[in-house]
Scaffold this motif. Structure first.
Motif, PDB file in Angstrom:
ATOM      1  N   UNK A 143       0.812  -1.205   0.000  1.00  0.00           N
ATOM      2  CA  UNK A 143       0.000   0.000   0.000  1.00  0.00           C
ATOM      3  C   UNK A 143       0.853   1.266   0.000  1.00  0.00           C
ATOM      4  N   UNK A 144       0.379   2.280  -0.697  1.00  0.00           N
ATOM      5  CA  UNK A 144       1.114   3.560  -0.712  1.00  0.00           C
ATOM      6  C   UNK A 144       1.162   4.189   0.677  1.00  0.00           C
ATOM      7  N   UNK A 145       0.244   3.807   1.559  1.00  0.00           N
ATOM      8  CA  UNK A 145       0.269   4.343   2.920  1.00  0.00           C
ATOM      9  C   UNK A 145       1.564   3.967   3.648  1.00  0.00           C
ATOM     10  N   UNK A 146       2.111   2.828   3.300  1.00  0.00           N
ATOM     11  CA  UNK A 146       3.325   2.374   3.981  1.00  0.00           C
ATOM     12  C   UNK A 146       4.549   3.207   3.622  1.00  0.00           C
ATOM     13  N   UNK A 147       4.429   4.040   2.590  1.00  0.00           N
ATOM     14  CA  UNK A 147       5.510   4.950   2.229  1.00  0.00           C
ATOM     15  C   UNK A 147       5.350   6.305   2.907  1.00  0.00           C
ATOM     16  N   UNK A 148       4.265   6.462   3.655  1.00  0.00           N
ATOM     17  CA  UNK A 148       3.983   7.716   4.368  1.00  0.00           C
ATOM     18  C   UNK A 148       4.286   7.516   5.849  1.00  0.00           C
ATOM     19  N   UNK A 149       5.280   8.214   6.408  1.00  0.00           N
ATOM     20  CA  UNK A 149       5.660   8.014   7.811  1.00  0.00           C
ATOM     21  C   UNK A 149       4.504   8.216   8.788  1.00  0.00           C
ATOM     22  N   UNK A 150       3.499   9.003   8.425  1.00  0.00           N
ATOM     23  CA  UNK A 150       2.383   9.243   9.326  1.00  0.00           C
ATOM     24  C   UNK A 150       1.340   8.134   9.270  1.00  0.00           C
ATOM     25  N   UNK A 151       1.434   7.260   8.306  1.00  0.00           N
ATOM     26  CA  UNK A 151       0.452   6.187   8.163  1.00  0.00           C
ATOM     27  C   UNK A 151       1.080   4.802   8.193  1.00  0.00           C
ATOM     28  N   UNK A 152       2.406   4.749   8.076  1.00  0.00           N
ATOM     29  CA  UNK A 152       3.094   3.469   7.950  1.00  0.00           C
ATOM     30  C   UNK A 152       3.371   2.816   9.297  1.00  0.00           C
ATOM     31  N   UNK A 153       3.436   1.488   9.274  1.00  0.00           N
ATOM     32  CA  UNK A 153       3.829   0.721  10.459  1.00  0.00           C
ATOM     33  C   UNK A 153       5.144  -0.002  10.239  1.00  0.00           C
ATOM     34  N   UNK A 154       5.796   0.279   9.127  1.00  0.00           N
ATOM     35  CA  UNK A 154       7.084  -0.330   8.846  1.00  0.00           C
ATOM     36  C   UNK A 154       8.114   0.769   8.610  1.00  0.00           C
ATOM     37  N   UNK A 155       9.387   0.496   8.893  1.00  0.00           N
ATOM     38  CA  UNK A 155      10.427   1.518   8.705  1.00  0.00           C
ATOM     39  C   UNK A 155      10.484   1.985   7.251  1.00  0.00           C
TER      40      UNK A 155
END
Length: 277
Positions: free
Chosen positions: A53-65
């Protein structure tokens, strides 16, 4: 008056994402669910993941480094984009629109829809469901064991300390949520209930100033988002409390999802609780 509500460690992540191969022209797993991303990068080899998901590339929405997310192609979850990748499996959110679900069905895609667990047990069940779907049940059980171990180590019978967990801005986590259970296990009492807030919602500054919690768990490092309403509220409360309110950093990535994130979140909560007098 009640308020209206709106309703693994990093090393393991790096290991799972360290050998990303060129994306195949078809097949693999496509995830449009950022919480599934956090599980997938630990459950299967990187080359099996066609997109996250593109959310994972957003530090405010991601749960992975971010360095892990950067190894993968991302998708915004548009049906056309996902279908064009011809994946073996799509992992999506239970909130996926009816039109997108229909498009997946017409394309004959194999889709696993995951909801948002509100308890540790439900999150562990979801880990097992996804692990079975990707053919990695043993990896799923290993992930559940890591979660259980972190929860056990963080669980305390000490008197609960009132704490308010800020998600961002003036948005806080209340009861009926996974974070609420984790706070309770780690020796905190979710102070959102003191203000009549259920689930996740916005908390007016006046409530916090009039009746501050003992601990405020905040997502941003000192100095970040200094102009935000939440930062202003915290500054006002802290200036008036003569050290009676403790502010502790709780990384933003720990509030978005369950699964393997629970282990890191419980470890951090235990650190904060252990430092309380």
């Amino acid at each position: 008056m009640r308020l209206s509500a709106l309703s693994i460690p990093v090393a393991a992540l790096l290991l799972a994402g360290c050998s990303a191969a060129p994306m195949p022209q078809g097949g693999g797993i496509v995830s449009t669910n950022p919480c599934a991303d956090a599980m997938l990068v630990q459950l299967v080899p990187a080359q099996r993941i066609a997109a996250i998901s593109h959310y994972s590339a957003d530090p405010m929405a991601s749960s992975i480094p971010p360095e892990v997310a950067a190894r993968f192609r991302t998708t915004r979850g548009d049906a056309e984009d996902v279908i064009a990748m011809q994946p073996d499996l799509v992992v999506a959110s239970s909130f996926t629109s009816a039109s997108t679900r229909a498009a997946y069905a017409r394309a004959g895609l194999n889709v696993l829809y995951l909801d948002s667990p509100t308890s540790i047990a439900a999150s562990e069940a979801q880990v097992r469901d996804l692990a079975r779907a990707v053919g990695a049940p043993m990896a799923g059980e290993a992930m559940v064991r890591r979660i259980d171990r972190a929860v056990a180590l963080a669980t305390t019978s000490a008197p609960p300390v009132p704490a308010l967990l800020w998600i961002g801005g003036n948005l806080v986590s209340g009861d009926g949520t996974l974070l609420h259970e984790m706070l309770g296990r780690a020796g905190f009492r979710d102070a959102a209930a003191d203000y009549g807030l259920h689930y996740t919602g916005y908390l007016p500054a006046e409530h916090v100033i009039a009746d501050p919690p003992r601990v405020m768990l905040v997502p941003d490092p000192q100095g970040r988002s200094a102009a935000s309403r939440a930062a202003q509220v915290r500054a006002r409360v802290l200036s008036r409390m003569d050290g009676r309110v403790v502010q502790a950093h709780f990384p933003r990535r720990l509030v978005n999802c369950g699964g393997p994130v629970i282990a890191d979140a419980m470890t951090r909560l235990a650190q904060v609780r252990g430092a309380m007098k």
